[in-house]
Write an enzyme that holds these catalytic residues in place. Structure first.
Site, PDB file in Angstrom:
ATOM      1  CE1 TYR A 182      -4.361   0.265  -0.202  1.00 49.91           C
ATOM      2  CE2 TYR A 182      -4.324  -1.574   1.322  1.00 49.91           C
ATOM      3  CZ  TYR A 182      -5.008  -0.784   0.418  1.00 49.91           C
ATOM      4  OH  TYR A 182      -6.315  -1.027   0.141  1.00 49.91           O
ATOM      5  CD  GLU A 221      -3.665   4.384   0.957  1.00 46.88           C
ATOM      6  OE1 GLU A 221      -2.602   3.772   1.238  1.00 46.88           O
ATOM      7  OE2 GLU A 221      -4.798   3.971   1.239  1.00 46.88           O
ATOM      8  CG  ASP A 269      -9.659  10.862 -23.305  1.00 49.66           C
ATOM      9  OD1 ASP A 269      -8.709  10.075 -23.537  1.00 49.66           O
ATOM     10  OD2 ASP A 269     -10.721  10.499 -22.744  1.00 49.66           O
ATOM     11  CB  THR A 304      -6.103   4.216 -21.260  1.00 53.21           C
ATOM     12  OG1 THR A 304      -6.192   4.316 -22.682  1.00 53.21           O
ATOM     13  CG2 THR A 304      -7.453   4.543 -20.645  1.00 53.21           C
ATOM     14  CE  LYS A 339      -8.835   2.764 -24.978  1.00 55.33           C
ATOM     15  NZ  LYS A 339      -8.874   3.545 -23.731  1.00 55.33           N
ATOM     16  NE  ARG A 362      -7.798  -2.532 -19.740  1.00 54.34           N
ATOM     17  CZ  ARG A 362      -8.890  -2.979 -20.356  1.00 54.34           C
ATOM     18  NH1 ARG A 362      -8.843  -4.066 -21.096  1.00 54.34           N
ATOM     19  NH2 ARG A 362     -10.032  -2.343 -20.250  1.00 54.34           N
TER      20      ARG A 362
HETATM   21  N1  DSN Z   1     -13.601   1.186 -24.113  1.00 51.84           N
HETATM   22  C1  DSN Z   1     -12.732   2.105 -24.808  1.00 51.84           C
HETATM   23  C2  DSN Z   1     -12.809   1.930 -26.287  1.00 51.84           C
HETATM   24  O1  DSN Z   1     -13.040   0.821 -26.731  1.00 51.84           O
HETATM   25  O2  DSN Z   1     -12.613   2.876 -27.024  1.00 51.84           O
HETATM   26  C3  DSN Z   1     -12.990   3.506 -24.418  1.00 51.84           C
HETATM   27  O3  DSN Z   1     -13.066   3.629 -23.074  1.00 51.84           O
END
Ligand code: DSN
Length: 427
Positions: free
Chosen positions: A57, A59, A203, A229, A232, A238
């Site tokens: 942990y 924090e 974003d 994120t 991708k 993730r």
């Molecule tokens: N779930 C993602 C996507 O497939 O674009 C976006 O959050």
């Protein structure tokens, strides 16, 4: 085909779950994964995400924690932060958000108050739930106003964005989304945000890897805050990051919003895996990867257009293609499910001005990040387009035999292009 056991402890402790993991590995190995937001991480990223760092942990932030024993964790997080700042050229990085939605929510907490007006791209136009869409907490707790794309071009109309912003005076403006096939003009969004005194959040979840690899213009220095994120096109675990300019105290506001505002202890094993992914993304080979993702998507779009498909905005500048299947007389969901049976994994998606419902829309969204990670290049895209064409045709006529044939052809090409991170296939 059988896969050897790669998880001996898991197999011994919990064979039922181990078998499910092996099934998923087999599925990922043998199918053409074309969900635009997915990818394959390296074995190094997988290993970092499965370490004992998860037992801790922590924090707070490096050097300012609420629990002792942070001698190592502080270094791990500091390394991830340093790599994020270097890769994207930003003054501040927070690597703690659990995923994209909490990262975006932290922007609301940092820069707006409940009831304030916020602005983003409408979900059916290609935006994201967390950009103020009604069913999301961000649309329930804030007053979301939305821009879209022009019906004739399929791209954002900055006159419309400016008009809405002048009229509504939002506290926050989000640009970016989940089904945006064209280059995002961060400078134009920044002009509008500055004019109305809004904080601009870019974003870049979908395109972070393209930005890192120089295959899409960077939102630095235009955006006040960058949300992304890490799993991708960036090809990490993730997780998520918030990047900001240090000079204007934006970073401090973001940090306070993430912790203690929104989250508890960071997931240190994920932080470590993000650090590994950032290291990988800083290598010259990643630049080649990012450019190949775009080249593949452009080649695929050309091949689909040549086969008479209707693509939103007429093509793509990035990793994704949004197909309107209305002229083919096949609903998106029917096509997506048929393609899945053919071993081509996509998602059904609304298209701008879609007359159908989101759970049964007119389009499918496809992307090239995963297949590029397997080494497929532009020369393969004619084959992929042909499979999609045959698959959509088979979806219309209910031709399961053709879908089964495509499935076998896909498996053969996938066997010749093993995916990163997966156990080696045998037999
Ligand atoms: N779930 C993602 C996507 O497939 O674009 C976006 O959050």
């Amino acid at each position: 085909m059988t896969l050897p056991h790669h998880h001996p402890a898991l197999t011994a402790d919990d064979p039922e779950l181990a078998a499910l993991v092996a099934d998923e590995e087999r599925l990922q190995a043998t199918t053409l994964r074309m969900i635009a937001s997915e990818n394959y991480v390296s074995r190094a990223v997988l290993e970092a995400g499965g370490t004992v760092l998860q037992n801790k942990y922590s924090e707070g932030y490096p050097g300012r924690r609420y629990y002792e024993g942070q001698q190592v964790i502080d270094q791990v997080e500091a390394l991830a932060v340093q790599r994020a700042k270097a890769l994207f050229g930003t003054g501040h990085a927070n690597v703690q958000p659990y995923s994209g939605s909490p990262a975006n929510l932290a922007c609301y907490l940092a820069f707006a108050s409940p009831g304030d007006t916020v602005m983003g791209m409408a979900l059916p136009m290609g935006g994201h739930l967390t950009h103020g869409w009604g069913v999301s907490a961000t649309g329930k707790w804030f007053r979301g106003v939305q821009y879209g794309v022009r019906q004739d071009t399929g791209v954002v109309d900055f006159d419309e964005v400016r008009d809405i912003a002048r009229r509504e005076r939002p506290k926050l403006i989000f640009c970016g989304g989940t089904a945006v096939p064209r280059t995002i003009d961060f400078a134009s969004f920044a002009d509008i945000a500055r004019e109305v005194g809004a904080v601009l959040v870019a974003d870049i979840a979908h395109i972070a890897g393209l930005v890192a690899g120089g295959a899409h213009p960077s939102p630095v220095p235009h955006a006040d805050v960058i949300s992304t994120t890490t799993h991708k096109t960036l090809r990490g675990p993730r997780g998520a990051m918030l990047l900001a300019r240090e000079a204007e105290n934006l970073g401090r506001a973001v940090d306070k919003a993430v912790f203690p505002g929104l989250q508890g202890g960071p997931h240190n094993q994920t932080t470590a895996a993000i650090a590994v992914a950032l290291h990988e993304a800083a290598q010259p080979s990643f630049r080649e990867y990012a450019h190949a993702v775009v080249a593949n998507a452009k080649a695929l779009a050309e091949a689909l257009l040549a086969r008479g498909f209707d693509l939103v905005s007429g093509g793509t500048d990035n990793h994704l293609v949004l197909m309107d299947l209305t002229p083919k007389d096949v609903p998106g969901k029917v096509a997506a499910k048929a393609l899945d049976r053919a071993g081509i994994v996509v998602n059904y998606n609304t298209v701008p001005f879609d007359p159908r419902k989101p759970f049964d829309p007119s389009g499918i969204r496809i992307g090239t990040p995963s297949l590029t990670s397997r080494g497929l290049r532009a020369g393969h895209m004619a084959t992929v387009a042909e499979w999609i064409d045959r698959g959509v045709g088979a979806a219309r006529t209910g031709d399961e035999e053709t879908l089964a044939k495509i499935r076998a052809e896909v498996a053969e090409l996938m066997a010749a292009h093993p995916a990163p991170g997966l156990p080696t296939t045998t037999g």
